[in-house]
Write a protein that holds these residues in place. Structure first.
Motif, short mmCIF file in Angstrom:
data_model
loop_
_atom_site.label_atom_id
_atom_site.label_comp_id
_atom_site.label_asym_id
_atom_site.label_seq_id
_atom_site.Cartn_x
_atom_site.Cartn_y
_atom_site.Cartn_z
N GLY A 1 49.25 63.81 -45.97
CA GLY A 1 48.59 64.87 -46.98
C GLY A 1 48.30 66.32 -46.36
O GLY A 1 48.24 67.13 -47.03
N SER A 2 48.17 66.07 -44.88
CA SER A 2 47.65 67.48 -44.11
C SER A 2 48.92 68.22 -43.85
O SER A 2 48.56 69.32 -43.38
N MET A 3 49.98 67.63 -43.82
CA MET A 3 51.12 68.54 -43.57
C MET A 3 51.61 69.33 -44.72
O MET A 3 51.86 69.01 -45.82
N PRO A 4 51.43 70.75 -44.29
CA PRO A 4 51.86 71.57 -45.34
C PRO A 4 53.52 71.67 -45.86
O PRO A 4 54.14 71.44 -44.95
N PRO A 5 53.79 71.80 -46.98
CA PRO A 5 55.17 71.88 -47.27
C PRO A 5 55.83 72.82 -46.44
O PRO A 5 57.31 72.68 -46.32
N GLN A 6 55.42 74.33 -46.22
CA GLN A 6 56.27 75.13 -45.54
C GLN A 6 56.53 74.52 -44.11
O GLN A 6 57.76 74.81 -43.67
N LEU A 7 55.64 73.83 -43.49
CA LEU A 7 56.11 73.07 -42.05
C LEU A 7 57.10 72.34 -42.23
O LEU A 7 58.14 72.31 -41.61
N LEU A 8 57.08 71.44 -43.36
CA LEU A 8 58.01 70.31 -43.47
C LEU A 8 59.38 70.85 -43.74
O LEU A 8 60.45 70.75 -43.17
N GLY A 9 59.54 72.02 -44.51
CA GLY A 9 60.78 72.78 -44.81
C GLY A 9 61.33 73.23 -43.58
O GLY A 9 62.24 73.36 -43.34
N LYS A 10 60.31 74.17 -42.81
CA LYS A 10 60.86 74.97 -41.80
C LYS A 10 61.26 73.71 -40.71
O LYS A 10 62.37 73.94 -40.04
N ALA A 11 60.63 72.73 -40.54
CA ALA A 11 60.89 71.83 -39.36
C ALA A 11 62.24 71.03 -39.83
O ALA A 11 63.39 70.86 -38.87
N LEU A 12 62.57 70.64 -41.04
CA LEU A 12 63.77 69.88 -41.31
C LEU A 12 64.72 70.84 -41.21
O LEU A 12 66.06 70.62 -40.89
N GLY A 13 64.62 72.04 -41.42
CA GLY A 13 65.76 73.05 -41.49
C GLY A 13 66.01 73.45 -40.12
O GLY A 13 67.31 73.55 -39.74
N ALA A 14 65.11 73.32 -39.11
CA ALA A 14 65.63 73.60 -37.59
C ALA A 14 66.37 72.27 -37.56
O ALA A 14 67.29 72.66 -36.71
N VAL A 15 65.98 71.11 -37.78
CA VAL A 15 66.60 69.85 -37.11
C VAL A 15 67.99 69.73 -37.75
O VAL A 15 68.99 69.66 -37.09
N ALA A 16 68.17 70.24 -39.03
CA ALA A 16 69.60 70.27 -39.72
C ALA A 16 70.30 71.21 -39.11
O ALA A 16 71.72 71.17 -38.68
N SER A 17 69.99 72.57 -38.97
CA SER A 17 70.78 73.49 -38.42
C SER A 17 71.46 73.34 -36.95
O SER A 17 72.29 73.42 -36.49
N TYR A 18 70.30 72.84 -35.98
CA TYR A 18 70.66 72.42 -34.45
C TYR A 18 71.50 71.29 -34.53
O TYR A 18 72.31 71.17 -33.64
N SER A 19 71.40 70.39 -35.45
CA SER A 19 72.16 69.02 -35.54
C SER A 19 73.53 69.55 -35.89
O SER A 19 74.73 69.18 -35.25
N LEU A 20 73.79 70.54 -36.77
CA LEU A 20 75.16 70.93 -37.10
C LEU A 20 75.93 71.53 -35.86
O LEU A 20 77.00 71.53 -35.82
N ALA A 21 75.13 72.32 -35.26
CA ALA A 21 75.50 73.45 -34.23
C ALA A 21 76.00 72.45 -33.04
O ALA A 21 76.61 72.99 -32.40
N HIS A 22 75.42 71.21 -33.00
CA HIS A 22 75.76 70.47 -31.78
C HIS A 22 76.54 69.20 -32.17
O HIS A 22 76.52 68.24 -31.35
N ASP A 23 77.21 69.10 -33.46
CA ASP A 23 78.04 68.04 -33.68
C ASP A 23 77.39 66.84 -33.93
O ASP A 23 77.88 65.75 -33.37
N VAL A 24 76.25 66.85 -34.25
CA VAL A 24 75.11 65.44 -34.31
C VAL A 24 76.03 64.81 -35.57
O VAL A 24 76.10 65.19 -36.61
N TYR A 25 76.26 63.50 -35.36
CA TYR A 25 76.73 62.56 -36.46
C TYR A 25 75.84 62.18 -37.35
O TYR A 25 76.02 62.50 -38.73
N ALA A 26 74.51 61.77 -37.32
CA ALA A 26 73.75 61.54 -37.83
C ALA A 26 72.18 61.36 -37.54
O ALA A 26 72.31 61.40 -36.27
N VAL A 27 70.95 61.61 -38.42
CA VAL A 27 69.79 61.61 -37.89
C VAL A 27 69.02 60.37 -38.36
O VAL A 27 69.19 60.08 -39.73
N ARG A 28 68.43 59.57 -37.48
CA ARG A 28 67.72 58.37 -38.24
C ARG A 28 66.32 58.87 -38.52
O ARG A 28 65.47 59.27 -37.53
#
Length: 247
Positions: A125-152
């Motif tokens: 409950g202490s995690m702000p939605p803005q941080l969740l969105g920014k973190a997942l966006g960064a993970v997704a964009s860097y994964s796509l840029a580095h040809d990552v197959y999938a994320v567990r």
């Protein structure tokens, strides 16, 4: 004449943009000015080489968190080796129509499926939605840029919720997260450890832990890992992996 030289005050009251002074910035600037005076003021010099390197490093601006995170991905997911084959020649160049050109081949399926990593996402409950969105966006964009197959992806509040293998593209869409309770990160790490024991996750990671730092005092992580948390927060323990502070 003051210690800093003619016309230079020694008091912290020297303000450029207002009545207050950033003491850390002031000391950094004073060290740099003192080093410059020692180096270019003539004489044999009495400053040790180690101290000179430390002062020079303090004068350099810090590397942005997104650049450091990109370097972290670069080290763990180098570009796939480019392979070419004449089995299906590509279009011939107009300048040399008589010379067939090899066409690029996609990496083998086994190699593509090996480009994976884990994410333990603090969904308390202490995690702000803005941080969740920014973190997942960064993970997704860097994964796509580095040809990552999938994320567990493992969501974690006081319990772990395994979301299975998630394609990076899905993280950019509307994605349902479980949690919003208390904060204990160890169950999420233990979930990935059990998956590794069953051969469903790489035994050495890598693993990215996304949290706001409001967690237990110790987390046992055997994987190659790093932490992603807000710039103003700190972990309650000394981390073994890198820490990226999101602005």
């Amino acid at each position: 004449m003051a210690l800093r030289g003619p016309g230079q005050p020694d008091m912290l009251g020297e303000a450029r943009d207002g009545p207050f002074v950033d003491a850390e910035e002031y000391c950094r600037r004073a060290l740099a000015q003192g080093l410059e005076r020692c180096l270019f003021g003539g004489g044999r010099g009495t400053v040790p080489a180690g101290l000179m390197e430390e002062i020079r490093s303090l004068s350099q601006p810090p590397i942005p968190w997104d650049v450091r995170l990109a370097d972290w991905f670069d080290e763990r997911f180098p570009p796939p080796e480019v392979r070419r084959s004449y089995a299906r020649p590509s279009r011939r160049q107009s300048a040399t129509p008589g010379i067939p050109r090899p066409s690029p081949l996609k990496p083998p399926e086994e190699e593509r499926k090996s480009r994976v990593f884990g994410v333990v996402l603090d969904t308390s409950g202490s995690m702000p939605p803005q941080l969740l969105g920014k973190a997942l966006g960064a993970v997704a964009s860097y994964s796509l840029a580095h040809d990552v197959y999938a994320v567990r992806l493992v969501c974690c509040d006081a319990a772990a919720y395994d979301s299975g293998w998630v394609e990076p593209e899905r993280l950019l869409e509307r994605f349902t997260l479980k949690g919003r309770g208390g904060t204990v990160l160890q169950p999420g790490v233990d979930c990935l450890r059990r998956l590794a024991e069953r051969g469903e996750f790489p035994r050495q990671g890598p693993l990215l832990v996304i949290t706001d730092g409001d967690c237990e005092d110790a987390v046992d992580i055997a994987f190659d890992h790093a932490f992603l948390l807000p710039e103003s927060r700190r972990l309650p323990f000394t981390p073994k992996g890198e820490v990226f502070a999101v602005k």
